[in-house]
Design an enzyme around this catalytic site. Structure first.
Site, PDB file in Angstrom:
ATOM      1  N   HIS A 110      26.465  -4.098  43.423  1.00  0.00           N
ATOM      2  CA  HIS A 110      27.380  -4.034  43.079  1.00  0.00           C
ATOM      3  C   HIS A 110      27.990  -5.120  41.480  1.00  0.00           C
ATOM      4  CE1 HIS A 110      32.289  -5.321  43.366  1.00  0.00           C
ATOM      5  NE2 HIS A 110      31.946  -4.309  43.900  1.00  0.00           N
ATOM      6  N   PRO A 111      28.593  -4.895  40.998  1.00  0.00           N
ATOM      7  CA  PRO A 111      28.914  -5.856  40.140  1.00  0.00           C
ATOM      8  C   PRO A 111      29.177  -7.638  40.229  1.00  0.00           C
ATOM      9  CG  PRO A 111      29.990  -4.479  39.368  1.00  0.00           C
ATOM     10  CD  PRO A 111      29.823  -3.983  40.819  1.00  0.00           C
ATOM     11  N   VAL A 112      29.527  -7.968  41.170  1.00  0.00           N
ATOM     12  CA  VAL A 112      29.458  -9.279  40.896  1.00  0.00           C
ATOM     13  C   VAL A 112      27.927  -9.754  42.071  1.00  0.00           C
ATOM     14  CG1 VAL A 112      32.417  -9.352  41.907  1.00  0.00           C
ATOM     15  CG2 VAL A 112      31.252  -8.974  43.933  1.00  0.00           C
ATOM     16  N   LYS A 113      27.663  -9.374  42.575  1.00  0.00           N
ATOM     17  CA  LYS A 113      26.144 -10.178  43.287  1.00  0.00           C
ATOM     18  C   LYS A 113      25.411 -10.597  41.854  1.00  0.00           C
ATOM     19  CE  LYS A 113      26.731  -8.295  47.060  1.00  0.00           C
ATOM     20  NZ  LYS A 113      28.229  -7.855  47.214  1.00  0.00           N
ATOM     21  N   THR A 114      24.244 -10.547  42.341  1.00  0.00           N
ATOM     22  CA  THR A 114      23.463 -11.913  41.969  1.00  0.00           C
ATOM     23  C   THR A 114      22.460 -11.156  40.330  1.00  0.00           C
ATOM     24  OG1 THR A 114      22.015 -13.157  43.377  1.00  0.00           O
ATOM     25  CG2 THR A 114      21.842 -12.997  41.690  1.00  0.00           C
TER      26      THR A 114
END
Length: 399
Positions: free
Chosen positions: A187-191
């Site tokens: 997902h976009p906010v993951k690492t």
């Protein structure tokens, strides 16, 4: 505005996506296996199976291990709801484990307590969560699950790049040296991000074959694995029918596209040189700069003796002691240009699961939830941004 998390997309990532968009294959092409191979190399995994998102990976893991209605699984209450939903999609009953009130992590003791509330004849698996990027005590928990004959699944969506202790040695989260599966999210906010996307790592080739079928409707296209000669081969000659496929189990359309895989592989290539070191440097800066206001906010502790690449930078705050609600603090920080978030509302308190678990109280989960606040952390931040966050916290909480 400093968001609590955001993607870091460079021109090189864009160029990789455009390259695939101009190629012959947008899906079911060569990019997905290339991403899977690169992911194995990074995590020291034997096998990797890409899917459309992290929830899909948890679902098809649950299907692969044969969860059905009547089975039970243990899941920590502090996580995103997907950790519980994945096995519950299969009809499994979720037994919620409590967590350490400071780290939010399942511990050997909270796992043992949850097992006392389960039926040993029906308990099939334990799903652990490396919350914020800090790993659980995987060695001890694996010892418990192995002794009980349970599958052990790591929800590692926060922990790409993190290492864990294993005796006198260390392992990489995702190597599955002590677990059966590890699940990752992009997902976009993951690492790293592939827009949406997920990955499963595993050491069992038979399970990998199941996972590959389950993400693609359950369809088999390898003629050597066909079971119906009338579908797969021409009558009389026995020649393979090139259009043939067999539905060998009920699966889902959980495929990752080729342009997602290209983005994911490009992002993965930045982990060692940029993303992981920058996250570690920012976390170290937070820990230094928060010390003078430790009476106001303290960072959620990492577990000992590990090299963690944190996905979330969580501050622990006694909101009642400061005379403010968490909402008031979040709104005042927002006015100062600092975005924050809460990870997570205990799953056992969500109305759907609360109806299935009436009267369940998990004190550690409640305590962790009451004081947690996720602060900005992403690779494009600078140490000056950390100063901004800490100064804003001091102003808002010191009033």
């Amino acid at each position: 505005m400093l968001a609590y998390g955001r993607q870091s997309i460079g021109q090189d990532d864009i160029d990789e996506v455009v390259r695939v968009l101009k190629s012959d294959y947008l899906t079911t092409g060569p990019e997905v296996p290339k991403f899977e191979e690169a992911f194995c190399a990074y995590t020291d995994a034997a096998h990797a199976v890409a899917a459309s998102n992290g929830t899909a990976t948890l679902h098809i893991i649950s299907l692969a291990i044969g969860l059905t209605p009547g089975d039970q699984v243990i899941v920590p209450s502090i996580s995103f709801v997907a950790t519980a939903n994945g096995p519950h999609y299969c009809g499994a009953e979720v037994i919620f484990s409590d967590v350490d009130p400071e780290t939010g992590l399942m511990t050997p003791d909270t796992l043992r307590e949850a097992m006392t509330r389960a039926d040993p004849a029906r308990l099939k698996a334990v799903f652990i969560v490396h919350l914020n990027g800090s790993p659980v005590d995987l060695e001890q928990i694996a010892g418990i699950t192995k002794a009980a004959g349970l599958y052990l699944i790591e929800d590692a969506c926060h922990a790409l790049g993190t290492t864990y202790s294993m005796g006198n040695d260390t392992g990489k989260v995702g190597d599955c040296a002590l677990s059966d599966f590890a699940s990752f999210s992009f997902h976009p906010v993951k690492t790293i991000t592939s827009g949406e996307g997920g990955m499963i790592t595993c050491r069992d080739p038979e399970m990998v074959a199941k996972l590959a079928l389950l993400r693609n409707h359950g369809l088999e296209r390898d003629p050597e694995l066909f079971t119906d000669a009338d579908i797969g081969f021409e009558e009389g000659t026995g020649a393979h029918n090139p259009w043939a496929y067999e539905l060998q189990m009920l699966g889902y359309n959980y495929r990752m596209t080729d342009f997602q895989a290209a983005l994911g592989r490009s992002q993965l290539g930045k982990m060692a040189g940029r993303f992981a070191p920058q996250r570690k440097a920012l976390v170290a800066a937070y820990r230094r700069k928060l010390k003078p206001i430790a009476h106001l906010v303290t960072p959620a502790p990492n577990t000992d003796n590990v090299d963690a690449v944190l996905h979330l930078m969580v501050g622990r705050i006694d909101f009642a002691g400061r005379g403010k609600t968490r909402r008031e603090v979040m709104m005042q920080l927002r006015d100062l240009g600092v975005g924050t978030q809460v990870h997570y509302i205990p799953i056992h308190r969500q109305p759907y699961y609360a109806k299935l678990n009436p009267g369940l109280t998990l004190n550690g989960a409640e305590a962790y939830y009451a004081g947690c606040l996720s602060l900005p952390l992403y690779p494009d931040m600078t140490e000056a941004d950390v100063d901004t966050v800490v100064q804003a916290l001091a102003k808002v909480l010191g009033q």
